[in-house]
Write a protein that holds these residues in place. Structure first.
Motif, mmCIF file in Angstrom:
data_model
loop_
_atom_site.group_PDB
_atom_site.id
_atom_site.type_symbol
_atom_site.label_atom_id
_atom_site.label_comp_id
_atom_site.label_asym_id
_atom_site.label_seq_id
_atom_site.Cartn_x
_atom_site.Cartn_y
_atom_site.Cartn_z
ATOM 1 N N PRO A 100 -10.183 0.533 -9.785
ATOM 2 C CA PRO A 100 -9.902 0.876 -11.199
ATOM 3 C C PRO A 100 -8.735 1.845 -11.349
ATOM 4 C CG PRO A 100 -11.985 1.813 -10.434
ATOM 5 C CD PRO A 100 -11.548 0.855 -9.397
ATOM 6 N N PHE A 101 -8.470 2.677 -10.319
ATOM 7 C CA PHE A 101 -7.386 3.655 -10.464
ATOM 8 C C PHE A 101 -6.045 3.112 -9.989
ATOM 9 C CE2 PHE A 101 -9.956 4.513 -6.716
ATOM 10 C CZ PHE A 101 -9.006 4.416 -5.702
ATOM 11 N N ALA A 102 -5.999 1.813 -9.642
ATOM 12 C CA ALA A 102 -4.711 1.228 -9.260
ATOM 13 C C ALA A 102 -3.748 1.380 -10.428
ATOM 14 C CB ALA A 102 -4.875 -0.240 -8.905
ATOM 15 N N ALA A 103 -2.536 1.895 -10.160
ATOM 16 C CA ALA A 103 -1.630 2.249 -11.253
ATOM 17 C C ALA A 103 -0.314 1.480 -11.203
ATOM 18 C CB ALA A 103 -1.348 3.752 -11.218
ATOM 19 N N ILE A 104 0.036 0.917 -10.040
ATOM 20 C CA ILE A 104 1.314 0.222 -9.897
ATOM 21 C C ILE A 104 1.009 -1.264 -9.852
ATOM 22 C CG2 ILE A 104 3.396 0.034 -8.489
ATOM 23 C CD1 ILE A 104 2.766 2.736 -7.308
ATOM 24 N N PRO B 207 6.583 -3.228 -8.264
ATOM 25 C CA PRO B 207 5.609 -3.484 -7.207
ATOM 26 C C PRO B 207 4.159 -3.607 -7.699
ATOM 27 C CG PRO B 207 7.036 -1.611 -6.662
ATOM 28 C CD PRO B 207 7.317 -1.973 -8.053
ATOM 29 N N GLU C 106 0.830 -1.193 0.000
ATOM 30 C CA GLU C 106 0.000 0.000 0.000
ATOM 31 C C GLU C 106 0.870 1.251 0.000
ATOM 32 O OE1 GLU C 106 -3.165 0.720 -0.849
ATOM 33 O OE2 GLU C 106 -3.956 -0.657 0.673
ATOM 34 N N GLY C 107 0.643 2.163 -0.966
ATOM 35 C CA GLY C 107 1.320 3.461 -0.936
ATOM 36 C C GLY C 107 2.324 3.626 -2.064
ATOM 37 N N GLY C 108 2.087 4.647 -2.916
ATOM 38 C CA GLY C 108 2.980 4.872 -4.053
ATOM 39 C C GLY C 108 4.378 5.275 -3.624
#
Lengths: 729, 729
Positions: free
Chosen positions: B364-368, B372, B328-330
Motif C-alpha cells: 500500500p505504501f508503494a509510491a513510484i 519508474p 526496487e529502491g527509490g
C-alpha cells in the motif's frame, strides 16, 4: 562516554578523532548507550539483524534490547521496557512497522533519549495521511527533546564509535557518506567492499528527513576530525531547507571536499524523486549552478562515486584545470585526450624547449610529444622514463595535475617514491591509469602506500581528475564567499548585497502595493523601469502619451526613430499581443502605431522611447526560487534565450566576483567581448546591472521577480529596453 | 583450406561459420599456412611470443618459422628461408624492426603470399621519411599480389580458425573487434577476460592501414557468419577512405550492429590522433552525424564498450527509445530516471488503468508507480512480483524496452524463464541491474543461460539500453538508405540525388569558370542567387543598379521598403564591410545607402531586393568535407549559428527522410513549427531547399561550397535572402 570500555591508547586515539562534543549531533554518532525497540532473535527479522550488527560490530557502549517477549541474543537479555536500562541511552532504534512507531517514539521522548532512528516506510512519502502521521511523530519527539533520524531510512555507521548498524562491512577511513536514499546507501556500501582503498568515517542514511535534515548531518561532518571528505547523495531538499543546505555546504567546502551525487537532475528524475521522498529538487539549472557556487563537487554517476571520492582522500586539490597526460599507447592517448576535455580539463601545449628535452628521453619514433606525451614503448624496458619525462612536465607551469596512462603494472619502490615526492613537492595531483589496476598485483603496493589513486579505466581517471579540478575551484569559491561575508559584504554597486540604498520614492512604494491587488501582480512598464532605474539600471528616456497629439509631440521630443508601446499594467505580454511598434521614422508611422496600440488598450496610455537597434540583447533578472531562495540570472536574450539554453544563475547574496564569472560563463559573453555587433561591451556595465537587480530583490521582499529583457549591450553602454516586475501575493 | 587437420564434425561446424571463401580477405582470417619471419626462441622476444601463441593457440594450419639462426620451438624447426615451406602459406608475420621490414616484404611478395602482417612502428606515424618508406612497402607488396596488415599494429585473432596471435586469452563468441589502435585493442582484450559473457569471433588490429584499411576489414566482418556484432575503435580515416568506410558501414549495419568507439571526438583528441596515426578525424560534428547516418552506434567510453557490446549479442533491437523502468529502491529509481534520459531514452507515463492494476500488486505504501515502477520491497519476499508488474508493463505500447533495477540476486528458473520468454514474444529488450552482478552468484545462471544482460551499475544499464535504442534506429536508417539506392533514388525535388536536371544556362556556366580564376573563388551574389534558383531555391526578385537613377528606379519597381547591397564577386563579407543597407523606406534613404555602397565598390554595381523582415532565419548549405565527401547542412541562422551550435549535417546523397529528419533534429525547428514569429512554416518548403542545394553540389563537381544564409522561413513561404557559392581551384 562509552570510551571507558576501550583500551587506553585506542580511547585516546578515538577521542582525538571525535568532534567537538558540543556539537548537537555528537551523541548520535558516538552514543553512550543504544536501545533496540523491537529487538528479536528470530532469524531474518530486522530487529535481529540490527542487534546482531550492534553486538558483533564491536560497539562498546551499553546495548539495551527491548521486546515484549523475553529472551536474549548473543548474551544480551531482552528488557521489557526502556526503564530497565542500566546506563545512559543516547540512541533508540525503533524497529516497528509504521502504525506502531508513534507509541514507541512517545516512550523514547518520555525518557528524554536524545536520538531515535525510525526505519519504517509509509510516512510522508505516502500521501497526506502519512504526512500527518510524520508530523505528529516529530512533534511528539520534540516534546521530550528527542531528535529523529528518518523515517524510511537505512542506518548509520560510525567508525570511531565502532558502531555499525548497517549490514555493510565498511572499512574505517576518511570518507563520510551521507545518503538521502537507503537503497543507494546500501548499494554504494556494497560496492565499497570492492574498493579496498576507500575507507569510511561515518555513514548516515537520512531517509525522509522528518526532523534532522541533510544540512544538520553535513554540519556535524564539517566539524568531524575523522572525516576528510564527504560524499552526499541528495535528490532535493525538504521543507525549504535548500538555503540552509547551501549555507552549511559553503562552510564545509571551505574546509574539506564535499562531493554531491545529485539525483533528480532531469525533469523525469525530479518527478520520480518527488513521488518517493516528497523533496523538491528545484529547477535543474538553478540547482546545478547554485550547488556549485556553494562549493559542491557535483557527480552524476553512482557507479563512479567511490572511485572519484577515493582520489579526494589523499590528493591535494589542483590550482586549476590544466592536465598533463603522460604514458603509453597512442589509442589511450587519443581517448584520454577526449575524456579529459569532456571532463572539463584543459590540455595546454608543451612549450618547444620542453618538447625538445623530452624528445631526447624517448625513442626516435615517439610521435606524441606536446601533451599528451607518449613513451612509445620505452616504459616497458626503462621504468625510469616516468621520472625523466614526468619530472619536467610536473615542473611546467601549464600543468595543474598529471594523469599517467596506459600502465602495465611496472612500478617499484623508487618510482612510487618519486611519484609521492613529486606530488608532495609540487602540490599537483597525480592519477594513474593502469590496465591491471583492478587486480591485486604487488607492483601496486608502493603506490597504494603513498595514497596515489589508481584507475583501471582511463576515462574514469580523467573524470576523477576533472572532479579534483572542480574541487579546487569549489574550495576557492567557498572560501571567497566566507571571506566576503566576514568583511561585512561589499557596498554597492559591485556586490549584490541587501543594501537598503536611498529610500524608495512614495509613488513607487504605492505602485508596488497596487500591484499586489491585481491579477497579473505586475508593475506597469513605466513603474518597472522607474524601479530598476532607482536601483541603478540605465533605462531609456520615455514619455507616456494619452492621445495622438501627445504621441506625436513625444516622438518629436525624443527624436526619430522611436518605439511606441501600448502601456497598461495588465498588458504583460505586449509584444505577443501586437502592442509594440519599433523603428517609427515619421509622424505618419507614429500615428498608425498609436492607433493600433490604443485599440489594444482601449484608448489608455502609450509609451514612447527612442529606437535603439543593434547591440547584443541579453536577459538579466532576479527571482525567488522555491528551493534556493533569491537567484540572479543572466543570459542570451530574445530568440536566443529559447534556443541556446545559455543561462547563468547565482544564489544571492554573492560576492562581486561571482557576478563577473556568471557573465563570463555564458556563450553570449563571447559576442559581448568581441564578435559581430558586440565588440567592446564593457563587462563592468553588465555586472553593475546584475548587482542592481540583486540589490532590488534583496531590498524589496514583496518583489518575486524582476527582469530586464532585453538589456541592450553595445560599445556605447548598456540600457534596459524593457523591464518587468512581479510582486508576491 | 586448413580444415583437413580438423576432426570431421568440427570442420563442418567451422565451414558453416566461414564467410564466403570468395571474400578477398577470407584467407587472412582463415589461412592454410602461416610463416613467421623473424622467429626466435629467446624468451621475451616478440618472434618467440608470436610463434608460441600460434602453436599453443591450437592453430592447425601449416606453421613455418623462418630465421637466419637454426633452431626449433615447441617441435617446429626454423627454416632458413620461406622457400623451404612444405605447404601453402597464406599469411606471413613480419617480425622485424622498421629498417628490416622492406627486404622481408620483398621476399613475401616474391613468393606471392597473399597476406602479410607488419608489426614494427616507425612508418607513416613518424614523419615524411616514414611515409615514403611505408609507401614503398605497399608498392613492393602489391607487385607480388600481397596485401599488408599494419604496419604499427598489434595482431589478429580468428576463433573459427583457432588462430590467436595475440597475447590475449579471447573466448570464442559472436563479437568481432576491429581496432585502429594496438594498445587499445590489447586493453579491451584484457578487460574481456573480466566479462565472462563476451566472446569474440575475430580481432583485427589495423595499425597504420598502409594498405588494408578499416573498410576492407569491416566488409569482411559483414559477410562473416561467425560475427553477430562488430565493435570498431577508430580515430579517423586514412587516405580519403571516409566515404568508403561509410558505404561499408551502411551495408554492414543493415545486417548486424556496428558499435563504433570513436576517438578524436574533441579538437584535442584530433590533434593527438593525427600525430600518431596520420589519420584525419574530420570535423567532429560532421563525423558524429555522418557516422550515425551511415548506421554506426557511437560509443564514447572504452571502459563501457564491452558491457554495452554484450547487450547487442543476444538482445533484439528495440523499435524506439521508450524505456520502462521497473525494480526496487527509490534512490535507484531517481538516478536511473536521470541516467536513462541522459542516455537518450524517453520515459512515457504509464496510463491510469495500468497504474491502478499495478497498485493492486504492490504494497500500500508503494509510491513510484507511473514509470519508474518501484516494488517498495516486495521483490524481497515475492519474486513473482516481477512477472505481475513487468508482464503488463512490457505489454504496454509506451514501452520499447525494459530495465529492471535494484535487484538483489533473487532470480530462479521460473523468473528467468518468464523474462526470456517475454523478451522473445514482445521483441523488447530486457536489461537487468543487480547490485551483485559483478559476483558469481548461482542466481545469475538462469539469466545468463538465456542471454539476459546483467549490469552491476544502473547507469551502465541505462547507457547500454540507450545504445540498443540507437542500434534499432541505426539499422532502420541503414536499411532505408540501401532500399532507396536500390530504387534508383528518388527524382527531385524530395531526394538529394545527383539529378542532372535541366542544363545549366551558358551564363551561369561561364560565371563558374570565371570564379575559378579569382582569388576569392566566389560567384557574385547575383550569380549565386541565379544558380541556386536554377536548382529550385526560391529567391527574392532583384535588380542590379549601376547609378543613382537606376537604384531609385529599381526601388520604385520592387516597392518600398527595400534592401540595397554593394555588389561585386570580390565582396565576400558584405555585411561586415558595411555594404548591406536594410529597410530603406524612402528615396532619400535609398540614395544615402547607394552612396555608401558605391564608395565600397568604387562605383560598381549595387543590388536591390525587397526588404523582408520577420520570420525565422536559418542557414542551409552543402559542401565537400575532406573526410566524408559531400555534406548537407541546416541550422539556426544569424547570431544563433554562432551561439547555439545548432547544426544538423548529412552526407550526400541521402534519402528524403534524412533531410526531413535533419530539420527536425535542430532546436530551431521548434521555432519553425510554432513558437514566436515562425508559426506554421511548412517543413516541406525547407526540405525542398535542402534537396535543391544537395542536387546542386552533386551535379556540379566544380562547386566546393554553396550556402543560403539566411533562408527566411515564415508562414508565407521560404526565401533565400543571401546566397554564396565557392568553386574549387
Amino acid at each position: 562516554m562509552s570510551l571507558r570500555f576501550w583500551p587506553e591508547g585506542r580511547a585516546r586515539a578515538v577521542m582525538a578523532e571525535t568532534p567537538d562534543a558540543g556539537h548537537p549531533l555528537a551523541r548520535l554518532l558516538d552514543p553512550r548507550g543504544v536501545a533496540v525497540l523491537g529487538a528479536s532473535r528470530a532469524p531474518g527479522k530486522y530487529g535481529t539483524i540490527l542487534l546482531t550488527s550492534l553486538i558483533e560490530g564491536g560497539y562498546r557502549g551499553g546495548i539495551y534490547p527491548v521486546s515484549p517477549k523475553s529472551g536474549d541474543l548473543l548474551g544480551h537479555r531482552f528488557l521489557s521496557s526502556l526503564d530497565e536500562a542500566q546506563g545512559p541511552v543516547d540512541l533508540a532504534l525503533i524497529v516497528r512497522p509504521a502504525p506502531e512507531v508513534l507509541p514507541a517514539v512517545r516512550e523514547v521522548a518520555r525518557r528524554g533519549i536524545p536520538f531515535a532512528i525510525v526505519y519504517a516506510a509509509g510516512f510522508s512519502e505516502h500521501g497526506e495521511e502519512g504526512r500527518l502521521l510524520e508530523r505528529t511523530l516529530v512533534e511528539t519527539a520534540r516534546a521530550g527533546g528527542t531528535r529523529l533520524v528518518g523515517p524510511n531510512c537505512m542506518n548509520i555507521y560510525s567508525a570511531p564509535a565502532r558502531l555499525n548498524l548497517s549490514a555493510i562491512p565498511f572499512r574505517p577511513g576518511g570518507l563520510a557518506f551521507l545518503s538521502a536514499s537507503g537503497n543507494l546507501g546500501f548499494a554504494l556500501g556494497h560496492e565499497a567492499g570492492k574498493h579496498p582503498a576507500v575507507g569510511f568515517s561515518r555513514f548516515i542514511s537520512a531517509g525522509n528527513q522528518a526532523d534532522l535534515a541533510l544540512d544538520d548531518y553535513l554540519d556535524y561532518l564539517r566539524t568531524d576530525p575523522a572525516t576528510r571528505a564527504v560524499l552526499v547523495f541528495a535528490e532535493g531538499f525538504v521543507r525549504g531547507r535548500g538555503p540552509a543546505f547551501l549555507e552549511t555546504l559553503t562552510r564545509t567546502a571551505a574546509e574539506k571536499p564535499v562531493l554531491l551525487l545529485r539525483g533528480a537532475r532531469t525533469r523525469e528524475g525530479q518527478g520520480t524523486a518527488l513521488s518517493h521522498t516528497g523533496a523538491l529538487a528545484g529547477a535543474s539549472e538553478a540547482a546545478r549552478q547554485g550547488l556549485e557556487q556553494a562549493g559542491a563537487v557535483l557527480l552524476d554517476r553512482a557507479d563512479e562515486a567511490l572511485a572519484v571520492a577515493r582520489a579526494f582522500l589523499e590528493s591535494p586539490l589542483p590550482a586549476g584545470p590544466r592536465a598533463a597526460l603522460v604514458g603509453e599507447g597512442g589509442g589511450h592517448a587519443t581517448l584520454l585526450s577526449d575524456a579529459a576535455v569532456e571532463a572539463g580539463l584543459r590540455l595546454e601545449t608543451l612549450p618547444d624547449p620542453l618538447v625538445a628535452a623530452l624528445r631526447e628521453q624517448l625513442p626516435p619514433f615517439a610521435a606524441i610529444l606536446t601533451n599528451p606525451v607518449e613513451f612509445a614503448g620505452k616504459s616497458e624496458y626503462d621504468p625510469r622514463v616516468y621520472e625523466k619525462v614526468l619530472g619536467p612536465v610536473l615542473g611546467w607551469s601549464g600543468c595543474d595535475l598529471a594523469i599517467l596512462f596506459g600502465g602495465y603494472a611496472l612500478y617499484d619502490e623508487a618510482l612510487a617514491d618519486f611519484l609521492g615526492r613529486s606530488r608532495r613537492e609540487t602540490g599537483k595531483p597525480i592519477l594513474i591509469h593502469d590496465l591491471y589496476a583492478d587486480e591485486d598485483r604487488p607492483a601496486f603496493g608502493p603506490l597504494r602506500d603513498r595514497g596515489l589513486p589508481l584507475f583501471a579505466s582511463a576515462e574514469l581517471a580523467a573524470r576523477a581528475a576533472g572532479a579534483l579540478a572542480r574541487g579546487g575551484r569549489a574550495r576557492s569559491r567557498a572560501r571567497r564567499a566566507l571571506a566576503w561575508r566576514r568583511q561585512g559584504r561589499e557596498p554597492s554597486p559591485s556586490g549584490a548585497s541587501a543594501d537598503p540604498g536611498t529610500p524608495l520614492p512614495g509613488d513607487l512604494r504605492a505602485a508596488l502595493v497596487a500591484a499586489r491587488g491585481r491579477v497579473e501582480r505586475a508593475l506597469s512598464e513605466a513603474d518597472a523601469a522607474a524601479l530598476v532605474a532607482h536601483f541603478g539600471v540605465p533605462v531609456l528616456p520615455a514619455t507616456l502619451a494619452r492621445g495622438e497629439e501627445e504621441a506625436l509631440r513625444a516622438a518629436q521630443t525624443l527624436g526619430y526613430p522611436v518605439v511606441l508601446k501600448a502601456h497598461a499594467a495588465s498588458l504583460v505580454h505586449k509584444s505577443a499581443a501586437g502592442g509594440v511598434h519599433l523603428d517609427l521614422r515619421t509622424s505618419e508611422e507614429v500615428l498608425r502605431a498609436w492607433r493600433a496600440a490604443s485599440r489594444l488598450t482601449r484608448g489608455a496610455e502609450t509609451r514612447l522611447t527612442p529606437y535603439r537597434p543593434g547591440g547584443v540583447e541579453t536577459i538579466t533578472g532576479a527571482r525567488r526560487d522555491p528551493q534556493f531562495g533569491p537567484l540572479l540570472l543572466f543570459g542570451a536574450g530574445g530568440i536566443l534565450a529559447e534556443l541556446a539554453a545559455d543561462r547563468a544563475l547565482r544564489t544571492l547574496p554573492c560576492p562581486p566576483e561571482e557576478i563577473e564569472e556568471m557573465v563570463a560563463d555564458t556563450r553570449v559573453s563571447r559576442l559581448l567581448a568581441g564578435a559581430r555587433g558586440g565588440a567592446g561591451v564593457e563587462a563592468g556595465a553588465i555586472t553593475a546591472v546584475l548587482a542592481a537587480l540583486g540589490r532590488l530583490l534583496l531590498a524589496l521582499p514583496e518583489v518575486s521577480d524582476v527582469e530586464v529583457n532585453p538589456l541592450r549591450c553595445a560599445a556605447d553602454g548598456v540600457v534596459a529596453l524593457d523591464a518587468r516586475v512581479l510582486v508576491l501575493p
